[in-house]
Scaffold this motif. Structure first.
Motif, PDB file in Angstrom:
ATOM      1  N   GLY A 219      12.201   0.109   3.293  1.00 47.26           N
ATOM      2  CA  GLY A 219      11.605   1.540   4.288  1.00 47.26           C
ATOM      3  C   GLY A 219      11.800   3.165   3.203  1.00 47.26           C
ATOM      4  N   THR A 220      11.914   4.257   4.050  1.00 46.52           N
ATOM      5  CA  THR A 220      12.075   5.431   3.299  1.00 46.52           C
ATOM      6  C   THR A 220      13.482   5.906   2.973  1.00 46.52           C
ATOM      7  OG1 THR A 220      10.144   6.658   4.918  1.00 46.52           O
ATOM      8  CG2 THR A 220      11.250   7.700   3.632  1.00 46.52           C
ATOM      9  N   ARG A 221      13.428   5.865   1.707  1.00 47.86           N
ATOM     10  CA  ARG A 221      15.371   5.816   0.997  1.00 47.86           C
ATOM     11  C   ARG A 221      15.038   6.654  -0.086  1.00 47.86           C
ATOM     12  NH1 ARG A 221      12.434   1.244  -0.455  1.00 47.86           N
ATOM     13  NH2 ARG A 221      12.749   1.200  -2.202  1.00 47.86           N
TER      14      ARG A 221
ATOM     15  N   ALA B 274      15.672  13.055   7.837  1.00 44.38           N
ATOM     16  CA  ALA B 274      15.100  13.590   8.718  1.00 44.38           C
ATOM     17  C   ALA B 274      15.091  14.314   9.934  1.00 44.38           C
ATOM     18  CB  ALA B 274      13.713  12.090   9.431  1.00 44.38           C
TER      19      ALA B 274
ATOM     20  N   ASN C 150       2.502   0.348   9.690  1.00 42.02           N
ATOM     21  CA  ASN C 150       3.586   0.655   9.208  1.00 42.02           C
ATOM     22  C   ASN C 150       2.931   1.161   7.340  1.00 42.02           C
ATOM     23  OD1 ASN C 150       5.430   2.171  10.710  1.00 42.02           O
ATOM     24  ND2 ASN C 150       6.439  -0.177  10.834  1.00 42.02           N
TER      25      ASN C 150
ATOM     26  N   ASN D 108      19.720   3.181   1.790  1.00 38.53           N
ATOM     27  CA  ASN D 108      19.428   4.230   0.432  1.00 38.53           C
ATOM     28  C   ASN D 108      19.856   3.507  -1.040  1.00 38.53           C
ATOM     29  OD1 ASN D 108      17.987   6.517   1.528  1.00 38.53           O
ATOM     30  ND2 ASN D 108      20.662   6.918   2.614  1.00 38.53           N
TER      31      ASN D 108
ATOM     32  N   PHE E 233       7.405  10.585   9.221  1.00 42.29           N
ATOM     33  CA  PHE E 233       8.771   9.095   9.504  1.00 42.29           C
ATOM     34  C   PHE E 233       9.238   8.385  10.381  1.00 42.29           C
ATOM     35  CE2 PHE E 233       9.806  12.753   6.339  1.00 42.29           C
ATOM     36  CZ  PHE E 233       9.337  11.986   5.578  1.00 42.29           C
ATOM     37  N   ASN E 234       9.368   6.932   9.882  1.00 36.89           N
ATOM     38  CA  ASN E 234      10.017   6.246  11.682  1.00 36.89           C
ATOM     39  C   ASN E 234      11.513   6.322  11.982  1.00 36.89           C
ATOM     40  OD1 ASN E 234       8.247   4.415  12.441  1.00 36.89           O
ATOM     41  ND2 ASN E 234       7.839   3.323   9.986  1.00 36.89           N
TER      42      ASN E 234
ATOM     43  N   LEU F 201       8.588   6.587  -0.695  1.00 39.22           N
ATOM     44  CA  LEU F 201       8.065   6.818   0.385  1.00 39.22           C
ATOM     45  C   LEU F 201       7.288   5.498   1.204  1.00 39.22           C
ATOM     46  CD1 LEU F 201       6.898   9.989  -0.475  1.00 39.22           C
ATOM     47  CD2 LEU F 201       8.463   9.851   1.389  1.00 39.22           C
TER      48      LEU F 201
ATOM     49  N   ILE G  70       6.476   4.109   6.006  1.00 38.76           N
ATOM     50  CA  ILE G  70       5.999   5.163   6.568  1.00 38.76           C
ATOM     51  C   ILE G  70       5.101   5.171   7.735  1.00 38.76           C
ATOM     52  CG2 ILE G  70       4.884   7.700   6.692  1.00 38.76           C
ATOM     53  CD1 ILE G  70       7.766   7.746   5.487  1.00 38.76           C
TER      54      ILE G  70
ATOM     55  N   ALA H  13      14.270   5.518   8.710  1.00 45.28           N
ATOM     56  CA  ALA H  13      14.318   6.292   8.035  1.00 45.28           C
ATOM     57  C   ALA H  13      15.036   6.386   6.551  1.00 45.28           C
ATOM     58  CB  ALA H  13      13.104   7.704   7.477  1.00 45.28           C
TER      59      ALA H  13
END
Length: 778
Positions: free
Chosen positions: A128-130, A147, A80, A122, A114-115, A172, A175, A118
């Protein structure tokens, strides 16, 4: 660039028009551009500006602001990684209640996915991705993301923004890397036509095939024996520092490493337990213990290092430059880790200037006085700079003895304090710097005298060197400047063998050339004079004009110098100084030659405020002792004196004189003198006038100057001068010391017969029995 300007530009956003890359600066309410003010942390923390690919929707409104662009290794496959953060800026009125929910799609490039977790956290401070609403005032708009596939995600934006622009944060991070190619990592943003949302490709990372180590030597020292410094090592990406012989730093001959000191982490997960160091004489090794167990975060740390002089015969003075090698890629192949030298210092001038003789306020090159190693200069000791005889420091030239300080400024570096500046000697030629404190820093200090000015005598040309001395022990010379003449004088088609007594001798043309632009100044009265020798005057006023360059002159005239009536002078004035070195032509020069002028060259000299300003000005206690030979700006032979008008017979003459008798014969004809020859102290004396007349010298060419007690005889091309009560006999300008002094008897000059023959170029015979002297012309 000044710090103020630099900071102002640093804080300004770099923005590019989404239609084709034209740089603009826009207000928040009217942004129509993709903002790419990126701050990627590379090597030593340098932040490049992110690249932006042209968008796909020409109608798009708003912009992207890239917050950071990390550098990743291509070997991160299966792990990651964190890509950059992006702010999505949506212009006011883009979102309305009529549009409902609007969608923006973000697509990852090949090599990234994307994991599964994801968009589950937020918030700005989540992991993580948010996504999140970056502006707390945007309460009428909400955002969510999902996603759609491993490489695409849809961002849903709901609400209206009639009151303000909207900013959405997108991180991001977390990832999954599946084996990216080297190069830029660009995320593609797309939206429905006419949605008003920004679109385009934005750079969020950079992939390199292998990591690099940045090395920096910090807080280095100058010393004569022991040295310390801090080595900063920074990875560009995780695992840039390899195992084995990762980094080898080898000292030059004569130096050896001491033990490695403290490890200070700056960022990243590397700790002192993760690296290994070893020292082998002049070589230091730094490596990672096991890169496989380390995290994916690039690291930076400092190492405290020390080394010493091991062999003084091999160690070279100056920078200590170590070589860098090893199986880790480094940004440098060598490092300066210190400065080595014995105690002492030196004086240098990197860029000597050009100065004009005869002018003051002449700037010399910056003078740097530097220690060889830190602490070389002792408190209370001095360094002196003595100018040559033809120059003076401007401060004392203006203000005289007792002046302190200097023109220009004094800069200091590496712990030295500005010295006290005074002047020694009655002529102000020696600048003395006294150091108030000792340097306590780790590096050799320096003092720089900047924009220092001097005054230069007329006629002084060539290298202007200062002699270095003082109680600090510094010696030698240093070149400060090159001095050029303010003007040169030359004669074209000069006339030779002008007869003595000539009333109108045309001697050809004269030329004055400036040695540099502005060399003839309009300071004070701007006067330029061409001075003739005694007995020579100008027959008329020549034509004087500037034939090249932009010098302007006025008021040309001829006169006699100091109203003596016997020494001619040509005068003119500088009306405007030149910006290009100029040439002055003097045409139609006619001279009057007095009968007293000796045979030889006529030397003209250039003087006056414009050409030789320092000969007339400056503080009296330091300029009264200017060297006599540096009085005139220039001088040159403009003609020469040869034969005189024929006023004597060309036939041989025999004159016979009898001791004690005023009667004498010339070629058998009896004449009478006012004084008879006589004998005194074993020497026979003759009256000079009557011998000269007998040999053909006319009365007009037998001259006596009562003011100077000078007798002048002119016979053909021979000019003889005798000064009463001295033993000096001058023939055609050459002085001979007689063994007796010229004296008078019955108001007539008399000399021993041998000196009479020498003076008049005649043979003399003495008949002791007859008591007669026979003088025969050659």
């Amino acid at each position: 660039m000044s710090d103020k300007i630099h900071n102002k530009q640093k804080n300004k956003k770099n923005v590019y028009d989404i239609q084709g890359g034209e740089q603009k600066v826009m207000k928040k309410s009217t942004k129509k551009v993709i903002n790419v003010a990126a701050s990627a942390a590379l090597l030593a923390g340098v932040a490049p500006v992110a690249g932006v690919i042209a968008p796909t929707a020409a109608h798009a409104s708003g912009s992207f602001t890239v917050i950071n662009v990390p550098t990743l290794s291509s070997s991160t496959g299966g792990t990651n990684v964190d890509l950059g953060r992006v702010n999505i800026n949506i212009d006011q009125y883009t979102l309305t209640s009529a549009t409902g929910t609007t969608y923006l799609t973000a697509t990852l490039p090949t090599g990234f996915e994307f994991n599964s977790n994801a968009f589950t956290s937020n918030t700005a401070n989540g992991t993580g991705t948010r996504v999140w609403m970056a502006d707390a005032n945007d309460q009428n708009v909400t955002v969510a993301a999902t996603a759609l596939s491993k490489t695409s995600a849809r961002i849903a934006i709901t609400g209206a923004n009639a009151n303000d622009d909207v900013t959405i944060g997108l991180a991001l991070e977390g990832i999954r890397s599946t084996g990216p190619n080297s190069g830029d990592v660009n995320v593609s943003f797309t939206a429905a036509p006419n949605s008003g949302l920004p679109t385009g490709n934005v750079k969020v990372a950079n992939v390199v095939s292998s990591g690099q180590i940045a090395l920096e030597a910090r807080d280095t020292q100058s010393s004569s024996d022991n040295f310390t410094f801090s080595l900063r090592l920074t990875e560009s990406v995780s695992r840039s520092l390899k195992t084995g012989n990762a980094v080898k730093i080898k000292l030059p001959a004569g130096f050896e490493w001491d033990a490695v000191g403290a490890f200070t982490p700056l960022y990243g997960d590397l700790s002192s337990s993760d690296i290994t160091t070893s020292v082998d004489g002049d070589t230091l090794n730094i490596s990672a213990k096991n890169t496989d167990t380390m995290s994916s975060t690039a690291s930076s740390f400092d190492l405290a290092l020390a080394y010493h002089v091991d062999d003084e015969d091999k160690a070279k003075e100056g920078d200590v430059t170590a070589t860098v090698s090893g199986n880790s890629s480094a940004n440098v192949s060598s490092l300066v880790v210190g400065t080595y030298g014995e105690y002492g210092g030196g004086v240098t001038v990197a860029s000597p200037t050009t100065v004009v003789a005869g002018q003051d306020e002449q700037q010399i090159g910056d003078v740097v006085v530097k220690e060889a190693v830190a602490g070389s200069f002792i408190e209370g000791r001095t360094v002196t700079l003595q100018l040559p005889e033809g120059a003076r420091w401007q401060s004392v030239y203006e203000d005289g003895e007792g002046t302190t300080g200097t023109t220009g400024s004094v800069d200091t570096a590496n712990g030295l304090v500005a010295p006290n500046i005074t002047y020694t000697g009655t002529d102000g030629r020696t600048l003395k710097m006294t150091f108030p404190t000792k340097n306590t820093s780790n590096n050799a200090g320096s003092i720089t005298l900047k924009d220092v000015e001097i005054a230069v005598q007329p006629g002084f040309t060539g290298d202007l060197n200062a002699t270095v001395a003082g109680s600090q022990g510094l010696t030698g010379t240093v070149k400060l400047a090159t001095a050029v003449s303010s003007v040169s004088l030359s004669a074209t088609n000069a006339t030779y063998n002008i007869a003595i007594g000539t009333d109108n001798a045309a001697i050809g043309d004269l030329t004055l050339k400036e040695g540099a632009a502005g060399a003839l100044t309009d300071d004070d009265n701007g006067l330029v004079e061409i001075l003739l020798p005694a007995g020579v005057t100008f027959g008329s006023t020549p034509t004087v004009s500037v034939t090249s360059g932009d010098l302007r002159i006025r008021n040309v005239s001829v006169d006699t110098y100091n109203n003596s009536g016997t020494q001619g002078v040509l005068r003119f004035y500088v009306d405007s100084e030149s910006t290009t070195a100029s040439t002055i032509s003097i045409n139609g020069v006619n001279l009057r030659i007095d009968r007293t002028v000796p045979q030889g060259e006529i030397i003209a000299k250039v003087q006056g405020d414009a050409a030789a300003n320092t000969a007339y000005h400056g503080a009296g206690d330091v300029t009264d002792v200017w060297h006599d030979s540096y009085r005139y700006a220039a001088q040159a032979a403009i003609a020469s004196i040869g034969t005189a008008p024929a006023d004597q017979t060309d036939n041989a003459v025999t004159a016979i004189y009898t001791i004690g008798s005023t009667a004498y014969s010339v070629n058998g004809t009896t004449r009478t003198a006012e004084v008879a020859p006589y004998v005194e102290n074993g020497r026979t004396y003759l009256p000079v006038r009557y011998v000269a007349e007998a040999l053909g010298v006319s009365q007009a060419n037998i001259l006596f100057d009562k003011a100077t007690s000078m007798v002048t005889l002119i016979k053909g091309d021979r000019v003889v001068q005798l000064k009463l009560k001295t033993n000096q006999l001058t023939i055609n300008g050459s002085t001979i010391n007689m063994d007796v002094k010229a004296v008078t008897k019955a108001n007539r000059t008399v000399l021993p017969i041998a000196w009479v023959g020498k003076a008049l170029d005649a043979t003399v015979q003495y008949d002791a029995a007859a008591k007669t002297v026979t003088v025969t012309s050659k």
